[in-house]
Design a protein around this motif. Structure first.
Motif, short mmCIF file in Angstrom:
data_model
loop_
_atom_site.label_atom_id
_atom_site.label_comp_id
_atom_site.label_asym_id
_atom_site.label_seq_id
_atom_site.Cartn_x
_atom_site.Cartn_y
_atom_site.Cartn_z
N UNK A 147 12.23 1.76 9.34
CA UNK A 147 13.14 0.56 9.87
C UNK A 147 12.23 -0.63 10.33
N UNK A 148 11.35 -0.54 10.75
CA UNK A 148 10.48 -1.64 11.42
C UNK A 148 10.03 -2.55 10.18
N UNK A 149 9.39 -1.91 9.51
CA UNK A 149 8.68 -2.31 8.29
C UNK A 149 9.69 -3.07 7.25
N UNK A 150 10.75 -2.48 7.00
CA UNK A 150 11.74 -3.14 5.99
C UNK A 150 12.54 -4.28 6.65
N UNK A 181 0.62 -1.17 -0.05
CA UNK A 181 -0.03 0.13 0.09
C UNK A 181 0.74 1.28 -0.05
N UNK A 182 1.98 1.08 0.61
CA UNK A 182 2.98 2.27 0.70
C UNK A 182 3.86 2.33 -0.54
N UNK A 183 3.42 1.39 -1.54
CA UNK A 183 4.51 1.45 -2.59
C UNK A 183 5.96 1.23 -2.49
N UNK A 184 6.28 0.69 -1.27
CA UNK A 184 7.60 0.30 -0.99
C UNK A 184 8.56 -0.44 -2.24
N UNK A 219 16.75 6.80 3.60
CA UNK A 219 15.98 6.91 1.98
C UNK A 219 14.74 6.64 1.98
N UNK A 220 14.56 5.35 2.56
CA UNK A 220 13.13 4.70 2.32
C UNK A 220 11.86 5.52 3.07
N UNK A 221 12.48 6.10 4.48
CA UNK A 221 11.62 6.92 5.26
C UNK A 221 11.23 8.11 4.46
N UNK A 222 12.07 8.65 3.90
CA UNK A 222 12.03 9.86 2.97
C UNK A 222 10.88 9.54 1.70
N UNK A 223 11.27 8.49 1.11
CA UNK A 223 10.19 8.14 -0.22
C UNK A 223 8.95 7.86 0.22
N UNK A 224 8.77 6.95 1.39
CA UNK A 224 7.39 6.54 2.00
C UNK A 224 6.81 7.85 2.70
N UNK A 225 7.49 8.80 3.12
CA UNK A 225 6.82 9.82 3.81
C UNK A 225 6.56 9.36 5.32
N UNK A 226 7.17 8.52 5.97
CA UNK A 226 7.06 8.16 7.16
C UNK A 226 8.46 8.50 8.15
N UNK A 227 8.20 8.39 9.46
CA UNK A 227 9.30 8.33 10.32
C UNK A 227 10.38 7.38 10.19
N UNK A 228 11.48 7.55 10.64
CA UNK A 228 12.64 6.60 10.36
C UNK A 228 12.22 5.29 11.13
N UNK A 229 11.81 5.42 12.32
CA UNK A 229 11.42 4.34 13.33
C UNK A 229 10.43 3.17 12.66
N UNK A 230 9.42 3.45 12.20
CA UNK A 230 8.46 2.63 11.55
C UNK A 230 8.84 2.17 10.05
N UNK A 277 21.64 -1.53 2.91
CA UNK A 277 20.85 -0.90 1.78
C UNK A 277 19.75 -2.06 1.60
N UNK A 278 18.62 -1.81 1.09
CA UNK A 278 17.62 -2.81 0.83
C UNK A 278 16.99 -2.78 -0.67
N UNK A 279 16.89 -4.08 -0.97
CA UNK A 279 16.34 -4.11 -2.34
C UNK A 279 15.37 -4.90 -2.51
N UNK A 280 14.55 -5.18 -3.58
CA UNK A 280 13.48 -6.23 -3.88
C UNK A 280 14.04 -7.56 -3.69
N UNK A 281 13.43 -8.63 -3.45
CA UNK A 281 13.97 -10.11 -3.74
C UNK A 281 13.27 -10.09 -4.94
N UNK A 282 13.73 -11.31 -5.56
CA UNK A 282 13.44 -11.69 -7.00
C UNK A 282 11.94 -11.95 -7.05
N UNK A 283 11.45 -12.53 -6.11
CA UNK A 283 10.08 -12.73 -6.03
C UNK A 283 9.03 -11.47 -6.11
N UNK A 284 9.43 -10.51 -5.22
CA UNK A 284 9.00 -9.50 -4.92
C UNK A 284 8.89 -8.69 -6.42
N UNK A 285 10.11 -8.64 -6.90
CA UNK A 285 10.34 -7.54 -8.13
C UNK A 285 9.17 -8.17 -9.31
#
Length: 337
Positions: A55-58, A25-28, A42-53, A73-81
Motif C-alpha cells: 500500500x505504501x509503495x503504490x 525492481x519488483x516488476x510492479x 492483489x498487488x501485495x500477492x503479485x509482488x510477494x510482499x505484505x499488504x502494508x508495504x 484499483x491501480x493502473x499504470x500511468x500512460x508514461x509508465x506503460x
C-alpha cells in the motif's frame, strides 16, 4: 522569510527515485501492464510482499505520477506503460536500473569524490577504466541503459540535424549502435560504421541484427584514445555522448583524429548535454557534469568550449542546434574546409 518548500523538495528528491527504482525492481509496472488494474491486496500477492508495504509503495508511485488510482484499483500511468514495461519498444528501465545499482551508491560517496577528484563508481587503484573488471551483469545493465537513452536521444537529433546529404557516417565510440539504427531508419541512403572497443562490438552486432540493420551498419573494433587514426571513407563523424567522459586535452586529440579522417567538406556532429556558457545550468547538463566526477575524468562542456576546440582543430562553419532529449540538449556542428 523565504519559502522553504523548494529546499524541502530538493532534499527529499531521492525518495521519489527510490520509489521508482523499487517498483521497477519488483516488476510492479509489468504486473499492471495490459490489465484493468489491481487492488492493494492483489498487488501485495503479485509482488510477494505484505499488504502494508504494498500500500505504501503504490500510494507513493501514484503520488508522483507513475500510477493512477480509481475505486481502489491501480493502473499504470500512460508514461509508465510506455517507458517502464520491459519488452516494449521504448523501454527505459535499464536506465533506472543502472542509476539504482551503479550510480546511486557512487553518489552516496560524492563528498569523497569532491575531496579526492577521483571516481567512486569504480576503483581507479584496481581498474584501468570504468569498464575494466566490471561485474558482467551490471555491465549488461549499463549497456541496456545506454541503448535506451541513446535511442530516444537519437530520434531528436535526427529531427533537428539534417543528414539527408550524407552517405557514410562514422560513429566514434558508438556504444550499442542506437544512434546509427535510428539515423539509418530516418535516412534510407545513409550507411554507418560503429567504431568501438572490441568487447563492445558483440553487443553492437546483436543490436544491429535485432533491428535488421546489419547490412547497412558495419562494426569496426578500435580505441579512439589510443589508435593513431580513425577509419576513413565517411563524410560525417558523430560523437554522441562521448566527449563528456574525457579531459579537454583528450577531447582535442579526438577532434584532431576526426578532422584527419574526414574528406574536405565532411561534417562533424557532437551530440551532448551542453552546459550554458555562464556555467549556471541547465540542471540536466550541470548535474550530468557532476556525475562525471564519480564516473570519469571529464565533465560536460559548453558550446563555446566546443567551438574553441573545433576552430583550433581546423573546422569551420560552426553552429549549435538545440533540442530536448534524455541524453542531449543540443548538437555542435562543424565542417572541414
Amino acid at each position: 522569510m523565504q519559502n522553504i518548500s523548494p529546499l524541502m523538495q530538493l532534499s527529499i528528491g531521492f525518495w521519489s527515485f527510490k520509489a521508482l527504482a523499487t517498483a521497477y525492481e519488483l516488476d510492479l509496472f509489468s504486473h499492471l501492464s495490459g490489465t484493468d488494474g489491481h487492488t492493494v491486496d492483489g498487488l501485495a500477492e503479485l509482488l510477494g510482499v505484505d499488504r502494508r508495504p504494498a500500500e505504501l509503495l503504490v500510494t507513493a508511485c501514484a503520488s508522483i505520477g507513475l500510477l493512477e488510482g480509481k475505486d481502489g484499483r491501480y493502473v499504470n500511468s500512460a508514461l509508465t506503460d510506455e517507458f517502464l514495461v520491459p519488452g516494449k519498444d521504448n523501454h527505459f528501465g535499464g536506465w533506472v536500473q543502472m542509476l539504482d545499482r551503479r550510480l546511486y551508491p557512487a553518489w552516496g560517496r560524492l563528498t569523497e569524490a569532491v575531496r579526492t577528484n577521483r571516481p567512486t563508481s569504480w576503483n581507479p587503484d584496481e581498474q584501468a577504466h570504468l569498464f575494466d573488471s566490471e561485474d558482467p551483469e551490471l555491465l549488461a545493465v549499463f549497456w541496456e541503459a545506454m541503448h535506451s537513452l541513446s535511442t530516444l536521444t537519437a530520434r531528436e537529433l535526427a529531427a533537428h540535424v539534417d543528414l539527408s546529404a550524407a552517405t557514410a557516417l562514422l560513429d566514434v565510440g558508438g556504444g550499442s549502435g542506437a544512434y546509427d539504427i535510428e539515423l539509418c531508419r530516418r535516412y534510407p541512403n545513409l550507411r554507418a560504421t560503429v567504431f568501438e572497443l572490441p568487447p563492445v562490438c558483440d553487443i553492437v552486432t546483436k543490436q544491429l541484427v535485432a533491428a535488421g540493420h546489419e547490412d547497412r551498419i558495419a562494426v569496426t573494433p578500435g580505441d579512439f584514445l589510443t589508435d593513431s587514426e580513425l577509419p576513413p571513407g565517411h563524410d560525417v563523424v558523430l560523437l554522441s555522448m562521448i566527449m563528456h567522459d574525457w579531459t579537454p586535452e583528450q577531447d582535442l586529440a579526438i577532434l584532431r583524429k576526426c578532422f584527419a579522417a574526414l574528406p574536405s567538406g565532411g561534417r562533424i556532429v557532437i551530440s551532448e548535454l551542453l552546459v550554458n556558457d555562464e556555467k549556471t545550468g541547465p540542471p540536466a547538463a550541470a548535474l550530468m557534469s557532476l556525475n562525471m566526477l564519480v564516473e570519469t575524468v571529464g565533465r560536460n562542456y559548453t558550446a563555446a568550449e566546443y567551438e574553441q576546440w573545433l576552430l583550433a582543430t581546423g573546422f569551420v562553419d560552426i553552429q549549435t542546434v538545440s533540442f530536448d532529449a534524455p541524453g542531449a540538449n543540443g548538437a555542435v556542428l562543424a565542417r572541414k574546409p
